[in-house]
Design a protein around this motif. Sequence first.
Motif, mmCIF file in Angstrom:
data_model
loop_
_atom_site.group_PDB
_atom_site.id
_atom_site.type_symbol
_atom_site.label_atom_id
_atom_site.label_comp_id
_atom_site.label_asym_id
_atom_site.label_seq_id
_atom_site.Cartn_x
_atom_site.Cartn_y
_atom_site.Cartn_z
ATOM 1 N N TRP A 45 50.997 50.116 28.160
ATOM 2 C CA TRP A 45 49.601 50.554 28.138
ATOM 3 C C TRP A 45 49.234 51.161 29.479
ATOM 4 O O TRP A 45 49.887 50.924 30.491
ATOM 5 C CB TRP A 45 48.677 49.393 27.837
ATOM 6 N N SER A 46 48.170 51.934 29.498
ATOM 7 C CA SER A 46 47.714 52.518 30.757
ATOM 8 C C SER A 46 47.230 51.410 31.691
ATOM 9 O O SER A 46 46.888 50.302 31.247
ATOM 10 C CB SER A 46 46.573 53.511 30.508
ATOM 11 N N GLY A 47 47.178 51.724 32.978
ATOM 12 C CA GLY A 47 46.693 50.758 33.952
ATOM 13 C C GLY A 47 45.265 50.342 33.665
ATOM 14 O O GLY A 47 44.895 49.171 33.800
ATOM 15 N N LEU A 48 44.448 51.282 33.259
ATOM 16 C CA LEU A 48 43.040 51.004 32.981
ATOM 17 C C LEU A 48 42.865 50.054 31.796
ATOM 18 O O LEU A 48 42.122 49.071 31.874
ATOM 19 C CB LEU A 48 42.310 52.331 32.728
ATOM 20 N N VAL A 49 43.551 50.328 30.694
ATOM 21 C CA VAL A 49 43.469 49.473 29.512
ATOM 22 C C VAL A 49 44.064 48.096 29.814
ATOM 23 O O VAL A 49 43.489 47.063 29.447
ATOM 24 C CB VAL A 49 44.167 50.130 28.295
ATOM 25 N N SER A 50 45.181 48.062 30.519
ATOM 26 C CA SER A 50 45.810 46.794 30.889
ATOM 27 C C SER A 50 44.872 45.953 31.750
ATOM 28 O O SER A 50 44.759 44.735 31.568
ATOM 29 C CB SER A 50 47.114 47.047 31.649
ATOM 30 N N ASN A 51 44.196 46.601 32.679
ATOM 31 C CA ASN A 51 43.261 45.911 33.563
ATOM 32 C C ASN A 51 42.087 45.335 32.766
ATOM 33 O O ASN A 51 41.661 44.204 32.993
ATOM 34 C CB ASN A 51 42.768 46.878 34.637
ATOM 35 N N LEU A 52 41.566 46.090 31.826
ATOM 36 C CA LEU A 52 40.446 45.634 30.996
ATOM 37 C C LEU A 52 40.841 44.433 30.142
ATOM 38 O O LEU A 52 40.117 43.435 30.086
ATOM 39 C CB LEU A 52 39.939 46.777 30.109
ATOM 40 N N VAL A 53 41.995 44.505 29.503
ATOM 41 C CA VAL A 53 42.463 43.398 28.666
ATOM 42 C C VAL A 53 42.688 42.151 29.523
ATOM 43 O O VAL A 53 42.280 41.046 29.153
ATOM 44 C CB VAL A 53 43.744 43.798 27.903
ATOM 45 N N ALA A 54 43.319 42.321 30.673
ATOM 46 C CA ALA A 54 43.569 41.187 31.570
ATOM 47 C C ALA A 54 42.260 40.548 32.018
ATOM 48 O O ALA A 54 42.125 39.318 32.035
ATOM 49 C CB ALA A 54 44.377 41.647 32.780
ATOM 50 N N PHE A 55 41.293 41.364 32.346
ATOM 51 C CA PHE A 55 39.977 40.859 32.763
ATOM 52 C C PHE A 55 39.320 40.045 31.654
ATOM 53 O O PHE A 55 38.833 38.939 31.876
ATOM 54 C CB PHE A 55 39.075 42.035 33.171
ATOM 55 N N MET A 56 39.285 40.599 30.456
ATOM 56 C CA MET A 56 38.602 39.943 29.343
ATOM 57 C C MET A 56 39.238 38.590 29.018
ATOM 58 O O MET A 56 38.528 37.614 28.780
ATOM 59 C CB MET A 56 38.617 40.840 28.097
ATOM 60 N N ILE A 57 40.552 38.522 29.024
ATOM 61 C CA ILE A 57 41.228 37.276 28.673
ATOM 62 C C ILE A 57 41.126 36.252 29.808
ATOM 63 O O ILE A 57 40.786 35.089 29.578
ATOM 64 C CB ILE A 57 42.701 37.544 28.297
ATOM 65 N N ALA A 58 41.403 36.660 31.035
ATOM 66 C CA ALA A 58 41.425 35.717 32.162
ATOM 67 C C ALA A 58 40.042 35.190 32.518
ATOM 68 O O ALA A 58 39.912 34.061 32.997
ATOM 69 C CB ALA A 58 42.071 36.380 33.381
ATOM 70 N N ASN A 59 39.015 35.969 32.296
ATOM 71 C CA ASN A 59 37.663 35.560 32.698
ATOM 72 C C ASN A 59 37.105 34.422 31.848
ATOM 73 O O ASN A 59 36.217 33.704 32.291
ATOM 74 C CB ASN A 59 36.723 36.770 32.671
ATOM 75 N N ILE A 60 37.625 34.227 30.664
ATOM 76 C CA ILE A 60 37.129 33.146 29.791
ATOM 77 C C ILE A 60 37.469 31.768 30.379
ATOM 78 O O ILE A 60 36.561 30.961 30.595
ATOM 79 C CB ILE A 60 37.636 33.320 28.347
ATOM 80 N N PRO A 61 38.738 31.460 30.661
ATOM 81 C CA PRO A 61 39.004 30.144 31.258
ATOM 82 C C PRO A 61 38.409 30.005 32.657
ATOM 83 O O PRO A 61 38.001 28.903 33.052
ATOM 84 C CB PRO A 61 40.527 30.040 31.283
ATOM 85 N N VAL A 62 38.313 31.095 33.399
ATOM 86 C CA VAL A 62 37.717 31.034 34.735
ATOM 87 C C VAL A 62 36.255 30.599 34.643
ATOM 88 O O VAL A 62 35.802 29.752 35.419
ATOM 89 C CB VAL A 62 37.861 32.388 35.474
ATOM 90 N N TYR A 63 35.510 31.147 33.694
ATOM 91 C CA TYR A 63 34.116 30.742 33.517
ATOM 92 C C TYR A 63 34.017 29.234 33.282
ATOM 93 O O TYR A 63 33.223 28.544 33.910
ATOM 94 C CB TYR A 63 33.462 31.487 32.344
ATOM 95 N N PHE A 64 34.827 28.717 32.369
ATOM 96 C CA PHE A 64 34.753 27.293 32.047
ATOM 97 C C PHE A 64 35.221 26.415 33.207
ATOM 98 O O PHE A 64 34.679 25.330 33.428
ATOM 99 C CB PHE A 64 35.508 26.984 30.755
ATOM 100 N N LEU A 65 36.199 26.869 33.955
ATOM 101 C CA LEU A 65 36.627 26.117 35.148
ATOM 102 C C LEU A 65 35.535 26.128 36.216
ATOM 103 O O LEU A 65 35.274 25.100 36.852
ATOM 104 C CB LEU A 65 37.930 26.692 35.708
ATOM 105 N N TYR A 66 34.919 27.277 36.441
ATOM 106 C CA TYR A 66 33.809 27.331 37.398
ATOM 107 C C TYR A 66 32.696 26.376 36.971
ATOM 108 O O TYR A 66 32.209 25.583 37.761
ATOM 109 C CB TYR A 66 33.210 28.734 37.480
ATOM 110 N N ARG A 67 32.308 26.468 35.753
ATOM 111 C CA ARG A 67 31.179 25.684 35.243
ATOM 112 C C ARG A 67 31.468 24.180 35.285
ATOM 113 O O ARG A 67 30.677 23.401 35.802
ATOM 114 C CB ARG A 67 30.854 26.114 33.819
ATOM 115 N N GLY A 68 32.592 23.783 34.748
ATOM 116 C CA GLY A 68 32.867 22.365 34.611
ATOM 117 C C GLY A 68 33.539 21.703 35.799
ATOM 118 O O GLY A 68 33.210 20.573 36.155
ATOM 119 N N TRP A 69 34.492 22.390 36.430
ATOM 120 C CA TRP A 69 35.272 21.764 37.494
ATOM 121 C C TRP A 69 34.703 22.065 38.869
ATOM 122 O O TRP A 69 34.558 21.177 39.706
ATOM 123 C CB TRP A 69 36.732 22.197 37.396
#
Length: 164
Positions: A45-69
Amino acid sequence: MSLLVSARAHVLENWRRLVRYCGTSAVGVVLGQTILRVCYDLLGWSGLVSNLVAFMIANIPVYFLYRGWVWDSSGPTQWGRVVLPFWLVSLAGLALSSLAVGLVDAATDNGWFITAASVGAFGTVWLVKYAVCDQYLFGPALNGGSADKGLETQDDGTQSAGVR
């Protein structure tokens, strides 16, 4: 009080939260960059699309870790006051990262340069994201004032000593 003195006092008072924030951020970087490289190198995939997909997936657990931990926040999720602003701040990092990744991807096909552009751009908003999360989204003033003080707020509103 000068900004430097204020920052030093904040670090000394909140060092546990800052360590957890750094740890959570490291998890997010490793997860996000792994996804980015899989999408870019293995899936083609292009760098731009890869970056967007990585952001969307990784940001979900990060939100919950920030909030709870990191901020020991619990209770019902407040979509308008917490989730939406969190994602808006995160999107600022995505916008900067996408710009950097898009420019680097146009200049080279080297995956390591793509990774460096993404990490560098997200790193520039890292401190701002901490300040927004601490002051406006999850911080002690918004969480009953108990963060990093060894107290936990119970369901009935009372506070008790927590094990850390």
